[in-house]
Design an enzyme around this catalytic site. Structure first.
Site, PDB file in Angstrom:
ATOM      1  CB  SER A  80      -0.907  -0.031   1.396  1.00 34.20           C
ATOM      2  OG  SER A  80      -1.485   1.349   1.400  1.00 34.20           O
ATOM      3  CE1 TYR A  85      -4.102  -1.529   5.109  1.00 35.93           C
ATOM      4  CE2 TYR A  85      -3.152   0.541   4.385  1.00 35.93           C
ATOM      5  CZ  TYR A  85      -3.977  -0.678   4.309  1.00 35.93           C
ATOM      6  OH  TYR A  85      -4.236  -0.824   2.983  1.00 35.93           O
ATOM      7  CE  LYS A  88      -2.081  -3.668   2.985  1.00 35.96           C
ATOM      8  NZ  LYS A  88      -2.394  -5.162   2.387  1.00 35.96           N
TER       9      LYS A  88
END
Ligand code: NAI
Length: 298
Positions: free
Chosen positions: A152, A165, A169
């Site tokens: 991401s 996150y 990622k």
């Protein structure tokens, strides 16, 4: 040239919604037999049910494709292994693994519980590792595999409130960097996707104009290419969204070289802008290449 996946078995994790659904539909429309994995649940991973995976399986079958549902979580080694079992039981093998499953538990780090941190790392990073680990012996034995991990721009470039996150990622990129090397002689190609799409995960983060352009189906051709026999590239990060496709790469500044004496803190302080300046830069494909360049001063 038409890209096809006849006689190929693909697992798409988190395929009940958003990007995973679009990837699964595209692969199935080109002949792949698809395991549609999804335990259901909300964006934060709470709850669950069979409806999300079942609906996508029904869509694939209605269009004349082949698919089977699996409802296991990627986030535990045992349940992740069961996703592979579903592929083998239903279709005899696996050729393609699209690690797409994901959750969000955004908060500033100050307010984030360690439980929310761990949960997100488990789904994205460990989930990717567990599913890939279960598939690896099969791919290695048959000397064929195509694996996609989903990174991401949050991990690559940074997003406020996504320390869990973003960390997870970018972890999948480090994971890929090692497996790219370990898989090469077995014809296992592994790449990372950095998608941008309007899904339930992003709908609250983007403007309506952006959301209208960011259809998940516009990302899936990149994933399908990376899953194809035709793909001979491995270990790259690919951005895809709104019809734009672009490779992302790290580069390392030429930097500062101190020879013939021990460097000091002041050498660093006095030259920090030169050390940081990437206008002249190099790209390394393995850690060994970088070490060799640093040692030789080249
Ligand atoms: P989504 O929420 O629509 O899809 C994620 C799917 O993963 C859901 O169907 C969910 O049920 C499933 N899932 C959650 N926990 C799971 C688990 N433990 N095991 C198996 N499946 C599980 O979100 P979206 O946007 O389609 O996300 C897909 C992937 O793309 C995620 O990895 C996400 O982090 C990544 N991503 C998405 C971006 C975007 O712009 N939409 C941007 C960057 C990355």
């Amino acid at each position: 040239m038409t890209i096809r996946f006849d006689n190929r078995v693909a697992i798409v994790t988190g395929a009940g919604n958003g990007l995973g659904r679009a990837h699964a539909l595209l692969l199935a429309s080109r002949g792949a037999k698809v395991v549609v994995n999804d335990p259901g649940g909300a964006v934060d991973g709470k709850g669950g049910g069979h409806a999300a995976a079942d609906k996508v399986v029904d869509e694939i079958k209605a269009a004349g494709g082949q698919a089977v549902a699996n409802y296991d979580s990627v986030a535990e080694a045992a349940t992740a292994a069961n996703i592979l079992k579903t592929a083998v039981d239903a279709f005899g093998t696996v050729d393609i693994v699209v690690n797409n499953a994901g959750v969000l538990r955004d908060k500033t780090f100050h307010n984030m519980t360690t439980e929310d941190f761990e949960f997100v790392v488990k789904v994205h990073f460990l989930g990717t590792a567990y599913v890939t680990h279960a598939a690896w012996p099969i791919l290695r034995a048959k000397a064929y595999g195509r694996i996609v991990v989903t990174s991401s721009n949050s991990g690559i470039y940074g997003t406020f409130g996504q320390s869990n996150y973003g960390g997870a990622k970018l972890a999948v990129v480090g994971f890929m960097n090692a497996l790219r090397l370990e898989g090469q002689k077995y014809n296992i190609m592994m790449n990372a996707l950095a998608p941008i799409a309007a899904t339930r995960m992003t709908e609250s983060l983007m403007t309506p104009e952006a959301l209208a352009k960011l259809r998940p189906e516009f990302v899936s051709p990149m994933v399908a290419y990376l899953c194809s026999e035709q793909c001979q590239r491995t270990g790259d990060i690919w951005s895809a969204g709104a019809g734009t496709f672009a490779r992302i790469e790290y580069r390392e500044a030429e930097g500062l070289r101190i020879d013939g004496r021990a460097p000091t803190i002041e050498d660093v302080a006095d030259n920090v802008e030169k050390i940081a300046d990437v206008s002249a830069s190099r790209v390394f494909r393995t850690s060994g290449e970088e070490v060799a360049a640093v040692v030789s001063g080249s």
